[in-house]
Motif scaffolding. Structure first.
Motif, short mmCIF file in Angstrom:
data_model
loop_
_atom_site.label_atom_id
_atom_site.label_comp_id
_atom_site.label_asym_id
_atom_site.label_seq_id
_atom_site.Cartn_x
_atom_site.Cartn_y
_atom_site.Cartn_z
N ALA A 162 -25.74 -39.49 -94.28
CA ALA A 162 -24.29 -39.34 -94.12
C ALA A 162 -23.59 -39.44 -95.47
CB ALA A 162 -23.76 -40.39 -93.15
N GLY B 214 -24.16 -36.35 -97.43
CA GLY B 214 -23.37 -35.24 -96.91
C GLY B 214 -21.87 -35.50 -96.90
N ARG B 215 -21.47 -36.67 -97.43
CA ARG B 215 -20.06 -37.08 -97.45
C ARG B 215 -19.43 -37.03 -96.07
NH1 ARG B 215 -17.71 -34.94 -103.22
NH2 ARG B 215 -19.46 -35.73 -104.41
N ARG B 216 -20.18 -37.58 -95.09
CA ARG B 216 -19.72 -37.67 -93.71
C ARG B 216 -19.80 -39.13 -93.26
NH1 ARG B 216 -22.32 -32.31 -92.95
NH2 ARG B 216 -24.42 -33.14 -92.99
N SER B 217 -19.07 -39.43 -92.21
CA SER B 217 -19.21 -40.74 -91.57
C SER B 217 -20.55 -40.75 -90.82
CB SER B 217 -18.07 -40.99 -90.59
OG SER B 217 -18.17 -40.11 -89.48
N SER C 257 -20.09 -38.75 -87.67
CA SER C 257 -20.09 -37.31 -87.93
C SER C 257 -21.48 -36.80 -88.26
CB SER C 257 -19.14 -36.98 -89.09
OG SER C 257 -17.81 -37.21 -88.70
N GLU C 258 -22.26 -37.59 -88.96
CA GLU C 258 -23.64 -37.20 -89.29
C GLU C 258 -24.48 -37.06 -88.03
OE1 GLU C 258 -26.84 -36.06 -91.67
OE2 GLU C 258 -24.74 -36.30 -92.22
N HIS D 44 -23.32 -33.97 -86.18
CA HIS D 44 -23.78 -32.78 -86.91
C HIS D 44 -25.25 -32.50 -86.61
CE1 HIS D 44 -24.32 -29.94 -90.17
NE2 HIS D 44 -25.35 -30.64 -90.56
#
Length: 52
Positions: free
Chosen positions: A23, A26-29, A32-33, A36
């Motif tokens: 995460a 990928g610069r996601r929470s 969100s990861e 995704h």
């Protein structure tokens, strides 16, 4: 998403650590990861790194 459902998910510690690292990469929470990767796994979105 039209409707969201909240769940409690138990993960092995090593899987959690790996997901957190992915995460961040990928610069996601973390949430969100996970979304995704689940969507990519069922073919809804292309993977951005070629892996699941």
């Amino acid at each position: 998403m039209d409707h969201e459902v909240r769940i409690t998910l138990r993960l092995p510690a090593d899987l959690h650590e790996w997901l957190v690292a992915q995460a961040k990469r990928g610069r996601r929470s973390l949430n969100s990861e996970i979304i995704h990767r689940l969507e990519a796994g069922r073919g809804d979105v292309p993977t951005d790194d070629g892996s699941l």
